[in-house]
Design an enzyme around this catalytic site. Structure first.
Site, short mmCIF file in Angstrom:
data_model
loop_
_atom_site.label_atom_id
_atom_site.label_comp_id
_atom_site.label_asym_id
_atom_site.label_seq_id
_atom_site.Cartn_x
_atom_site.Cartn_y
_atom_site.Cartn_z
N ASP A 1 -8.99 -5.66 5.07
CA ASP A 1 -7.93 -4.69 4.84
C ASP A 1 -7.03 -5.22 3.70
O ASP A 1 -7.19 -6.36 3.24
CB ASP A 1 -7.13 -4.42 6.12
CG ASP A 1 -6.46 -3.05 6.06
OD1 ASP A 1 -6.31 -2.49 4.95
OD2 ASP A 1 -6.07 -2.53 7.11
C1 NOJ Z 1 -4.30 -0.37 4.72
C2 NOJ Z 1 -4.84 0.38 5.89
O1 NOJ Z 1 -4.66 -0.40 7.07
C3 NOJ Z 1 -6.29 0.76 5.78
O2 NOJ Z 1 -6.61 1.61 6.83
C4 NOJ Z 1 -6.58 1.39 4.46
O3 NOJ Z 1 -7.93 1.78 4.38
C5 NOJ Z 1 -6.21 0.40 3.38
N1 NOJ Z 1 -4.81 0.11 3.44
C6 NOJ Z 1 -6.57 0.90 1.98
O4 NOJ Z 1 -5.72 1.89 1.58
#
Ligand code: NOJ
Length: 762
Positions: free
Chosen positions: A300
């Site tokens: 993430d």
């Molecule tokens: C943070 C989020 O937790 C995740 O779900 C998302 O895909 C990513 N950012 C990318 O934007």
């Protein structure tokens, strides 16, 4: 042998393999392998030949995933991305869409780098791309997996038309805590339903064949257990027994893997003291060894770098830990770019981990056909499909099926069109919240508000009634991040105006709820009732003694007690998407009969949280007249609304269920009658309980469901065949176990109101 015969033979071998794997699979039938992620011999050969030509630096470059373009979901921004692409230090990018913008980046990778390796082009396509569907919690409330799959299909079409080849969806985190803002992005609390939704989404995005330029690689997230943070506070610690995670939280991730999902995203949280992003147990033991996952692992947003704040060491040390554990692609943080080369110089074994990671990323590109056509979707050739009539009509259907009728006293709904209707409330004309959070490329200006949708209603009037949010500090926090909360107006004047308008009406439609930013990422709440000003509006309107229909838009289960007391009918509409207004009006007027059922328990108050239907049996089950049984002094144990609950304009009666056990399969049959004069869809739910087991088992757990139309004044017969092995469970070591003994089947319209039938399994 000609090409066609070779393909047929290959297909036969693959389906035979899948069948053999399914039969030998040690787990419930619904988690058996479904589609295999294809890794052909040609792919392996191509990738290993390519890797032979790559320098260590080029391999590390493939592990880098910066963000360039529109959205930011973390404290750090990627810098100098275009120059890094030119240098071969980027494996993929995310947050850029539209063919022209994407082509520019792809051309850089293909033309300017030594080996011309194309980029993965990702984006958070979560509940639709340009045509926005209801938020995932709403979509799951449809219980219509075909429809959910279709929404992902439409999203794949629109996002591939926009030049993308990878989506960070589905999010399949199970959650039992509505304080956690991200419940809006998940499919609720149940592992079986969650697994069915996960598979539908993966199938919809990937379409069974990633080389097809209209298909997207899916990314199941957030691995693992992100939905269970302490206190419901986003990014917080998770501590959970193996027994609980295997049975209640892990199935949907695994279901996605069994459907051939191409990628998986690690979670921000730690699990039992080890952050997911460097958790060898999760990424190696479970994912690779036990589940045989063959796709790629992405972290993430800045999750590797955040291991420093988890207290695991310097940036160099945490980069080492993450790559060792199997985190392959580094989203935004660039810790790999900074430190992996030096780390390999100190410890040459690390090169194997880098090679594995690079191989998996290149295989993903191969599967997507990017080495054949890096410019797939980049000729603007499918742009006219975006927001097409068909896509909008799918969005309307999805919204209609997601609505949950929570209350309908004296059948106040559906409304007759000739009534004088007063539309009151901050959500009547507001459009921004319709498309909800994580609506990435969606444009709220393209959404249809309730007021616009009701333009054909002749005798109607409007008042704002109250502000959406009264607490200034929340308004301020939301507006800092584009919350688009309008100026606060004088509450008394708003109520007085609303009363004037309401007095002239036969019925009041009051649209209330959250602003989109009140749920979603980094939007946890300790109080999950409606803002006080909204309740005040209802209190004032109630004095008039005119029927009140409350329409709710929100991203999580709410505490609704006073709202329920003050309203004659309550329709839960979530954040319903681009066609939300049209779907709401058609439901209020009875052109759509609501058929959604909640997939997360609605508590009576926050003190009951975590609250969920499939809790385990205690040694002192609740008894009203016994002091020493499991209960609260001040509130009943029961929720406000149980999992699976939702009313209809039709009346359904369930017949007595009958069962038969034959050849290790339970055959279940029952009838449902629609005694009303309106047709409607009903989701029948089948639960089971294991009465005596070696471990404490849930009081009930969902094992099958089916949604079907039942015409007015007619009935439908439902049949299910359930292999008895599905009544097993994962033990404390994660081994699937089935025990002979007494079981019960529970059948009904929701998890509380069920008919029971007992049986013995030998
Ligand atoms: C943070 C989020 O937790 C995740 O779900 C998302 O895909 C990513 N950012 C990318 O934007």
């Amino acid at each position: 042998m000609n090409l066609r015969n070779t393909i047929c033979l290959l297909f036969l071998i693959l389906s035979f393999n899948l069948k053999a794997q399914t039969q030998s699979f040690n787990g419930p039938s619904w988690l058996a392998p479904k589609h295999k992620l294809q890794t052909s011999e040609e792919a392996v050969k191509f990738v290993s030949e390519l890797m032979d030509k790559m320098t260590l630096k080029e391999k590390i470059g493939q592990l880098n995933l910066p963000s360039i373009g529109f959205d930011v979901t973390g404290p750090i921004l990627s810098e100098g991305v275009e120059a890094k692409i030119d240098s071969g230090w980027v494996g993929g990018v995310f947050n850029t869409y539209t063919p022209n913008a994407v082509r520019k980046l792809q051309e850089k990778a293909v033309k300017n780098t030594r080996l011309g390796i194309p980029l993965l082009l990702g984006y958070d396509v979560i509940h639709g791309h340009r045509t926005i569907f209801p938020i995932p919690l709403g979509l799951s409330s449809t219980w219509n997996t075909e429809l959910i799959q279709h929404t992902a299909r439409v999203a794949a079409k629109e996002s591939t038309a926009d030049g993308l080849n990878w989506t960070f969806s589905p999010m399949v985190d199970i959650s039992r805590d509505p304080r956690w803002g991200r419940v809006s992005e998940c499919a609720g609390e149940d592992p079986y339903l969650g697994s069915m939704v996960a598979q539908a989404m993966v199938d919809g995005y990937q379409g069974g064949d990633l080389t097809n330029a209209r298909n997207l690689m899916a990314c199941v997230k957030h691995f693992a257990l992100y939905g269970a943070p302490d206190g419901g506070r986003d990014y917080n610690t998770v501590d959970m027994s193996r027994y609980k995670m295997e049975n209640d939280y892990l199935p949907p991730y695994r279901a996605a893997v069994q459907s051939g999902v191409g990628s998986i995203m690690t979670a921000f949280n730690d699990v039992n003291g080890v952050p997911s992003t460097c958790n060898t147990f999760l990424l190696k033991e479970l994912l690779r060894k036990k589940w045989s996952f063959d796709g790629m692992v992405v972290t993430d947003y800045t999750a590797i770098e955040e291991l420093i704040d988890h207290g695991l060491g310097t940036e160099k040390e945490v980069a080492h830990k993450a790559i060792r554990a199997g985190a392959e692609m580094d989203m935004v943080g660039e810790s790999y770019l900074k430190y992996l080369e030096a780390l390999v110089r100190e410890n040459s074994e690390l090169e194997n981990d880098i090679n594995t990671a690079c191989r998996n990323i290149l295989l993903a590109k191969y599967r997507l056909g990017l080495f054949d056509d890096p410019y797939r979707g980049l000729n603007n050739q499918w742009q006219e499909e975006i927001l097409s009539k068909e896509h909008r009509s799918a969005a309307k259907q999805a919204a209609e099926e997601s609505f949950v009728l929570l209350k309908n006293k004296n059948k106040v709904l559906p409304l007759k069109q000739d009534l004088k209707i007063a539309f009151i409330g901050p959500q009547i004309k507001r459009k921004r919240d319709l498309i909800g959070n994580w609506s990435g490329a969606g444009d709220w200006k393209k959404a249809v508000s309730i007021w616009e949708a009701g333009s054909a209603i002749k005798n109607k009037r409007y008042a704002l009634g109250c502000n959406l949010i009264d607490r200034e500090f929340i308004r301020e926090q939301l507006n800092q991040h584009d919350g688009q909360i309008p100026e606060h107006q004088d509450p008394k004047t708003l109520i007085d105006d609303a009363l004037k308008v309401a007095r002239t009406a036969d019925v009041l439609v009051v649209a209330l709820g959250e602003a989109f930013g009140m749920s979603g990422e980094a939007a946890s709440m300790t109080q999950i009732s409606l803002p006080e000003e909204q309740i005040n509006l209802l209190r004032s309107l109630r004095q008039l003694n005119i029927p009140i229909v409350t329409v709710l838009m929100n991203g999580r289960p709410l505490v609704l007690n006073e709202v329920l007391e003050l309203s004659d009918a309550v329709l839960e509409c979530w954040f319903p998407g681009t066609e939300g207004g049209n779907a709401i009006i058609s439901t209020l007027l009875g052109k759509n009969n609501p058929s959604g059922k909640i997939t997360m328990t609605f508590p009576r108050n926050e003190g009951q949280i975590p609250i969920y239907y499939n809790h385990r049996k205690t040694g002192r089950p609740f008894e009203q007249d016994q002091k020493y049984t499991t209960k609260y002094l001040d509130q009943p144990n029961e929720p406000q609304f149980p999992f699976g609950y939702g009313l209809s304009y039709a009346d359904f009666q369930y017949g007595k269920p009958k069962i038969q056990l034959k050849n290790d399969t339970l055959y279940l049959e029952f009838k449902v009658e629609n005694s009303s004069k309106v047709s409607g869809k009903e989701t029948v739910q089948v639960y089971f309980s294991d009465e005596i087991a070696s471990m404490t088992r849930p009081v009930k757990q969902l094992i099958r469901f089916e949604k079907r139309m039942i015409l007015a004044e007619s009935s439908e017969r439902f049949n299910f065949s359930i292999p008895v092995k599905d009544f097993g469970y994962y033990d404390e070591n994660g081994v699937w176990k089935w025990e002979a003994g007494s079981y019960r089947i529970h059948v009904g319209p929701n998890s509380e109101n069920t008919q029971m039938i007992a049986f013995e399994c030998k």
